[in-house]
Design an enzyme around this catalytic site. Structure first.
Site, PDB file in Angstrom:
ATOM      1  N   LEU A 668       0.849  -1.189   0.000  1.00  0.00           N
ATOM      2  CA  LEU A 668       0.000   0.000   0.000  1.00  0.00           C
ATOM      3  C   LEU A 668       0.888   1.244   0.000  1.00  0.00           C
ATOM      4  O   LEU A 668       1.839   1.340   0.770  1.00  0.00           O
ATOM      5  CB  LEU A 668      -0.911  -0.008   1.226  1.00  0.00           C
ATOM      6  CG  LEU A 668      -1.995   1.055   1.288  1.00  0.00           C
ATOM      7  CD1 LEU A 668      -3.102   0.751   0.290  1.00  0.00           C
ATOM      8  CD2 LEU A 668      -2.578   1.148   2.694  1.00  0.00           C
ATOM      9  N   ASN A 697      -3.105   4.262  -3.432  1.00  0.00           N
ATOM     10  CA  ASN A 697      -4.196   4.756  -2.601  1.00  0.00           C
ATOM     11  C   ASN A 697      -4.469   6.241  -2.797  1.00  0.00           C
ATOM     12  O   ASN A 697      -5.277   6.815  -2.067  1.00  0.00           O
ATOM     13  CB  ASN A 697      -3.885   4.486  -1.127  1.00  0.00           C
ATOM     14  CG  ASN A 697      -5.075   3.933  -0.380  1.00  0.00           C
ATOM     15  OD1 ASN A 697      -5.993   3.394  -0.991  1.00  0.00           O
ATOM     16  ND2 ASN A 697      -5.077   4.056   0.920  1.00  0.00           N
ATOM     17  N   ASN A 723      -9.346   6.740  -1.011  1.00  0.00           N
ATOM     18  CA  ASN A 723      -8.204   6.577  -0.117  1.00  0.00           C
ATOM     19  C   ASN A 723      -8.684   5.903   1.163  1.00  0.00           C
ATOM     20  O   ASN A 723      -9.321   6.534   2.012  1.00  0.00           O
ATOM     21  CB  ASN A 723      -7.574   7.932   0.191  1.00  0.00           C
ATOM     22  CG  ASN A 723      -6.410   7.811   1.164  1.00  0.00           C
ATOM     23  OD1 ASN A 723      -5.830   6.750   1.319  1.00  0.00           O
ATOM     24  ND2 ASN A 723      -6.073   8.915   1.820  1.00  0.00           N
ATOM     25  N   ASP A 744       4.382  -2.511   4.029  1.00  0.00           N
ATOM     26  CA  ASP A 744       4.319  -1.069   3.809  1.00  0.00           C
ATOM     27  C   ASP A 744       5.362  -0.653   2.787  1.00  0.00           C
ATOM     28  O   ASP A 744       6.353  -1.354   2.561  1.00  0.00           O
ATOM     29  CB  ASP A 744       4.545  -0.322   5.124  1.00  0.00           C
ATOM     30  CG  ASP A 744       3.356  -0.426   6.055  1.00  0.00           C
ATOM     31  OD1 ASP A 744       2.267  -0.794   5.580  1.00  0.00           O
ATOM     32  OD2 ASP A 744       3.521  -0.164   7.259  1.00  0.00           O
ATOM     33  N   ASP A 745       5.130   0.516   2.188  1.00  0.00           N
ATOM     34  CA  ASP A 745       6.074   0.976   1.168  1.00  0.00           C
ATOM     35  C   ASP A 745       7.399   1.437   1.754  1.00  0.00           C
ATOM     36  O   ASP A 745       8.354   1.662   1.010  1.00  0.00           O
ATOM     37  CB  ASP A 745       5.446   2.093   0.328  1.00  0.00           C
ATOM     38  CG  ASP A 745       5.035   3.296   1.175  1.00  0.00           C
ATOM     39  OD1 ASP A 745       5.200   3.242   2.413  1.00  0.00           O
ATOM     40  OD2 ASP A 745       4.540   4.282   0.607  1.00  0.00           O
ATOM     41  N   GLU A 832      -6.349  -0.570  10.661  1.00  0.00           N
ATOM     42  CA  GLU A 832      -6.710  -1.717   9.817  1.00  0.00           C
ATOM     43  C   GLU A 832      -5.931  -2.960  10.224  1.00  0.00           C
ATOM     44  O   GLU A 832      -6.434  -4.089  10.113  1.00  0.00           O
ATOM     45  CB  GLU A 832      -6.483  -1.376   8.342  1.00  0.00           C
ATOM     46  CG  GLU A 832      -5.077  -1.569   7.815  1.00  0.00           C
ATOM     47  CD  GLU A 832      -4.102  -0.509   8.303  1.00  0.00           C
ATOM     48  OE1 GLU A 832      -2.904  -0.615   7.986  1.00  0.00           O
ATOM     49  OE2 GLU A 832      -4.534   0.439   8.997  1.00  0.00           O
ATOM     50  N   ASP A 833      -4.704  -2.796  10.718  1.00  0.00           N
ATOM     51  CA  ASP A 833      -3.926  -3.947  11.157  1.00  0.00           C
ATOM     52  C   ASP A 833      -4.505  -4.549  12.430  1.00  0.00           C
ATOM     53  O   ASP A 833      -4.520  -5.770  12.601  1.00  0.00           O
ATOM     54  CB  ASP A 833      -2.468  -3.550  11.354  1.00  0.00           C
ATOM     55  CG  ASP A 833      -2.322  -2.258  12.155  1.00  0.00           C
ATOM     56  OD1 ASP A 833      -3.352  -1.661  12.536  1.00  0.00           O
ATOM     57  OD2 ASP A 833      -1.179  -1.827  12.394  1.00  0.00           O
ATOM     58  N   ARG A 876      -5.732   4.453  18.237  1.00  0.00           N
ATOM     59  CA  ARG A 876      -5.651   2.995  18.341  1.00  0.00           C
ATOM     60  C   ARG A 876      -6.249   2.499  19.651  1.00  0.00           C
ATOM     61  O   ARG A 876      -6.811   1.398  19.709  1.00  0.00           O
ATOM     62  CB  ARG A 876      -4.194   2.548  18.177  1.00  0.00           C
ATOM     63  CG  ARG A 876      -3.677   2.819  16.768  1.00  0.00           C
ATOM     64  CD  ARG A 876      -2.212   2.522  16.624  1.00  0.00           C
ATOM     65  NE  ARG A 876      -1.907   1.138  16.305  1.00  0.00           N
ATOM     66  CZ  ARG A 876      -1.995   0.600  15.091  1.00  0.00           C
ATOM     67  NH1 ARG A 876      -2.412   1.330  14.083  1.00  0.00           N
ATOM     68  NH2 ARG A 876      -1.678  -0.658  14.885  1.00  0.00           N
TER      69      ARG A 876
END
Length: 919
Positions: A668, A697, A723, A744-745, A832-833, A876
């Protein structure tokens, strides 16, 4: 001699002139002295003058003998140094020349060796060609043997039924209808896809009498169902909605019967038709009881035994949430296990069994078998005694404070409003459901409503009356979520309820919550469940769940990716067998036509998510073509594993039970082109990589002049509609492998770390396997859950910024997990994780697996990510507490288990590296 003698004798020999000699001698001495004086004095002066005149010339650059400055003196020294260097270089050149001659001789020798190697290569090529021919012949022979042992499978010819169906046999009575004599299988081939035609109720007079909410909800569900077709000629099943009817305008039974028989595809007897009578209220009447429905199947919440046909008709749950989704914030948590009341019951019996039979018999006479015994009086007496004993808090009320709801004869009517009943059930560990006294009434809308409300708020149902037919009873194991007790055991109920352990209570409550969410909660779930039951009965596989179509962003590639030595260096660890094959997909699922017959109960009662939406669990081992059966109870094992239990070496096998497998990287990114390109280049040369799916995204497309690296595998750049971090887990159709590495990027992982994580995931395919671990903690002062990222030996989550998981969970996350969770992820652009960890732990009841000691994975020098924001951790915290409310409990599990390989850092002899260990 005479003259000489005379001179020495005073010049006697020359006439006596000695003074002449003395004078001439003096003159010569004086002249010599004068000459020497002139030479010694004037000649230097003249030379000095001459040299000074030359130095004063116009060409200053030609001055040689004049006085010189300090720099010129240095230049002179430099010239001397250069001379010395020249001599040294000359000597070195001589030495190099000697070496050159030696190297030339060595080159000549090597050329001879090269010629010899070329000849060897030619010979090896010939041997390789012969080996290829042998392999090709062997494969051909193997395929011939497999073809002899396995039948060639192809799709059968589609059966086209006759429109009149004149040859269909007639049963002796409609009560004897079962699938084998009242259902036309020729309309439902295995490969038909189970097409369903739904009548439009507005086209018929009874449509105006339907409850508007039920009608609207039903139509909305039909529009989105994958099985519904508009072509009635190819339909397998025909569905008509006839209820719930509004009483003031309800048609007469004879009128409704005529309207049903006049349906265009009724075909005289209504075979392959399904009549659905949904109930939104507990007082729904069984008006189909007096209607001749022929061979049509019936799905409703109230049945008499003379009307119900097991295995043919369907008992459905009431449709309480017709046009609304359940509010998870109003559903009580599943913990604490025990609540204020051990059990509760509220109800009032309008008409007793004795009055309905119009006779009064003693209990002894009923036991003798002349008439069914009315145990309701004994139930009332026993429950009141338990309440009066004060051993446990119980609440039983057999008289309603307000007017009770309408009910069938011998049925316990509901008391009060729905909200009041739910508040009581939220305080109850168990909810008593007393079945009607009339044993001919196998299920009623009132009992189904009590069951629905108990499951909704987590009160474990206790059904008194084993003759009852609970909703979807032929496919659901109700004993895993409810207690079904015969009425004669009413005196033992209190003892039984007190003896159940907390673990069993929580397991039953979780299973009840699963059944309610999956098959009861919404109109879509109810309709899909009814269709799934029919489809399962006739053994047609479910339609494949949809995949997310990937819209590719065109991009230019061709930039040669370099190899980062820090990424590709594997140290002393051999990652596994060298892979030389091009990218290949995971094998497709091959059990579609056997699953419905083999695993029906397991799938309906324990499948993660609606089983009718995704009809299989992907963690069953795939039988490879090169496997052999080792005997009963041992399963399958690939050939070549070794003899005597030695097994394959670490370097010679990838581990796990799937011999050939690759993984897909899903990355992503959001407008960080330089970081993305660097991350993609680091994947160059990564073994077992099938492809890279870059989820773009951002609404802004990549730069047109951006040159993407060539890493040896395809790079698919996918454009998203919005997004959203949920896009990370969409089941893209471009993902052709079961294994997904979500990264991750800006993640910075070495190849050996990735490969080790892949090997571990292959041994635990139902778990999240990754690198950065996190954990949750209970905040005692605030009585809430906290998210913690500090270094710890204990963890409960693995961040999906660098983790492996099965594609199966991508379907569940995107299509099955409650929408409220995905909405919160979009709201905070976070969590999301955490949501994925909640989902997997909830389904498997297992914690994730952390590999290696790595705690972070960010690349040094990369731009800051969203996780560096000050509000990141506060959001979180909120996410964890919200997710707990949605699930009803905390599904995350703690673990101190971490997987490392001793071969990472330990040098072992080749014959000792047979396996890798977990520590």
């Amino acid at each position: 001699m005479t003259g000489y003698t005379m001179l020495r004798n005073g010049g006697v020999g020359n006439g006596g002139q000695p003074w002449v000699l003395r004078w001439s001698s003096r003159i010569r001495l004086t002249w010599l002295s004068f000459t020497l004086f002139i030479i010694l004095v004037f000649f230097p002066l003249i030379a000095h003058y001459y040299l000074t005149t030359i130095d004063d010339a116009d060409d200053a650059g030609k001055r040689i003998f004049g006085p010189r400055t300090g720099n010129e003196l240095c230049e002179v020294k430099h010239v001397q140094d250069l001379c010395r260097i020249r001599e040294s270089v000359s000597e070195e050149l001589l030495q190099l020349e000697a070496k050159r001659q030696e190297l030339n001789s060595e080159i000549a020798k090597l050329n001879l060796k090269i010629e010899a190697c070329k000849k060897s290569i030619e010979n090896a090529k010939q041997d390789l060609l012969q080996l290829k021919n042998v392999i090709s012949q062997t494969e051909h022979s193997y395929k011939e043997l497999m073809a002899q042992n396995q039948p060639k499978l192809s799709l059968p010819i589609r059966l086209l039924p006759d429109k009149d169906d004149a040859t269909f046999p007639l049963p002796k009575s409609n009560r004897n209808c079962r699938l084998h004599n009242c259902f036309d299988y020729s309309r439902c081939p295995l490969t038909s896809g189970f097409p369903v035609y739904v009548y439009n109720s507005d086209d018929y007079p009874f449509g105006s009498s339907l409850d508007p909410l039920i009608k609207q909800a039903f139509e909305a569900t039909v529009r989105t169902n994958v099985y519904v077709t508009e072509n009635a000629n190819i339909a397998c099943v025909y569905i008509i909605l006839v209820g719930e009817m509004q009483e003031p305008i309800m048609p007469k039974p004879t009128e409704l019967e005529q309207q049903l028989h006049s349906l265009p595809y009724w075909r005289t007897d209504g075979h392959n038709h399904l009549i659905i009578n949904l109930s939104r209220k507990s007082e729904t009447q069984n008006f189909i009881y007096n209607i001749s429905t022929g061979r049509a199947m019936i799905a409703q919440s109230t049945f008499y035994d003379v009307q119900y046909r097991p295995g043919f008709d369907i008992v459905v749950s009431p449709l309480v949430h017709a046009m609304s989704e359940p509010n998870f914030l109003e559903i009580p948590p599943q913990v604490p296990v025990k609540r204020k009341y051990l059990f509760s019951f509220q109800g009032e019996k309008i008409e007793s069994l004795r009055s309905s039979l119009q006779e009064v018999r003693s209990f002894e006479e009923e036991i003798e078998g002349n008439a069914p015994a009315d145990y309701d009086d004994r139930i009332i007496t026993t429950l009141k005694a338990v309440q009066d004993s004060k051993l446990d808090f119980v609440l039983v009320e057999f008289t309603c404070k307000n007017q009770p709801k309408a009910s069938l004869p011998t049925e316990w009517a509901l008391c009060g409003e729905r909200d009041d009943r739910l508040e009581l059930l939220k305080l109850s560990t168990f909810a008593l459901i007393i079945t009607p006294g009339d044993t001919h009434l196998v299920i009623s809308a009132g009992c189904a409503m009590r069951l629905f409300e108990a499951l909704e708020v987590g009160a474990i149902p206790v059904v008194l009356g084993e003759q009852v037919q609970l909703p979807y009873n032929d496919v659901i194991r109700w004993n895993e979520a409810a207690l079904i007790i015969p009425k004669p055991r009413i005196t033992e109920v209190h003892f039984l309820l007190r003896s159940i352990s907390d673990n069993d209570l929580l397991a039953m409550r979780r299973q009840g919550r699963f059944l309610w969410e999956t098959y009861f909660s919404t109109s879509d779930n109810v309709f899909s469940t009814v269709l799934a039951i029919i489809r399962t009965r006739i053994q047609i596989p479910a339609a494949p769940i949809r995949e997310e179509a990937a819209v590719e962003i065109p991009h230019r590639s061709g930039k040669a990716a370099g190899t980062d030595p820090n990424m590709a260096d594997n140290g002393d660890l051999d990652l596994g067998p060298v892979e030389t094959e091009p990218p290949y997909a995971s094998p497709k699922y091959l059990r579609n036509f056997t699953l419905t017959a083999m695993d029906i109960y397991r799938n309906w009662n324990s499948a993660p998510g609606p089983f009718h939406l995704f009809p299989y669990t992907p963690f069953d081992p795939v039988l490879p073509s090169e496997a052999k059966f080792l005997g009963s109870g041992t399963g399958f094992r690939p050939i070549g594993g070794g003899a005597g239990g030695s097994g394959k070496e670490f370097q010679a096998a990838l581990g796990g039970n799937v011999p050939r497998e690759q993984f897909t990287v899903v990355m992503l990114t959001y407008e960080r082109e330089e970081v993305l390109m660097n991350s993609l280049e680091r994947l160059n040369g990564l073994p077992y990589l099938n492809k890279v799916v870059v989820v773009w995204n951002s609404p802004k497309l990549p730069s047109e002049d951006l040159l993407w690296p060539d890493i040896g595998v395809p790079i698919m750049v996918v454009r998203t509609e919005k997004n959203s971090l949920n896009n990370r887990f969409l089941p893209w159709d471009e993902i052709e492998t079961e294994a997904i590495l979500s990264i991750d990027d800006d993640a910075h992982l070495r190849h050996d770390e990735i490969m080790f994580g892949f090997r571990v995931w292959r041994e635990a395919r139902d778990r999240i396997v990754g690198f950065p671990g996190r954990y949750h903690a209970w905040d005692i002062p605030h009585q809430s859950w906290l998210y913690n990222s500090n270094y710890s030996c204990e963890l409960s989550m693995v961040l999906t910024g660098a983790a492996f998981f099965h594609k199966y969970y991508a379907y569940l996350y995107s299509y099955v997990m409650p929408q409220a969770i995905r909405d919160m992820v979009d709201e905070y652009i976070n969590c999301e994780d955490i949501a994925m960890n909640f989902l997997v732990s909830h389904l498997t009841r297992k914690p994730p697996i952390k590999v290696t000691s790595r705690w972070t994975f960010r690349c040094p020098g990369c731009p800051q990510a969203l996780s560096h924001d000050d509000s990141h951790f506060h959001e979180r915290h909120k996410c964890i507490n919200f997710f707990v409310k949605v699930y009803g409990y905390m599904p995350l599990l703690y673990t101190q288990f971490r997987v490392d390989s001793v071969l990472f850092k330990t040098r072992l002899p080749h014959d000792k590296t047979k396996c890798f260990k977990f520590i």
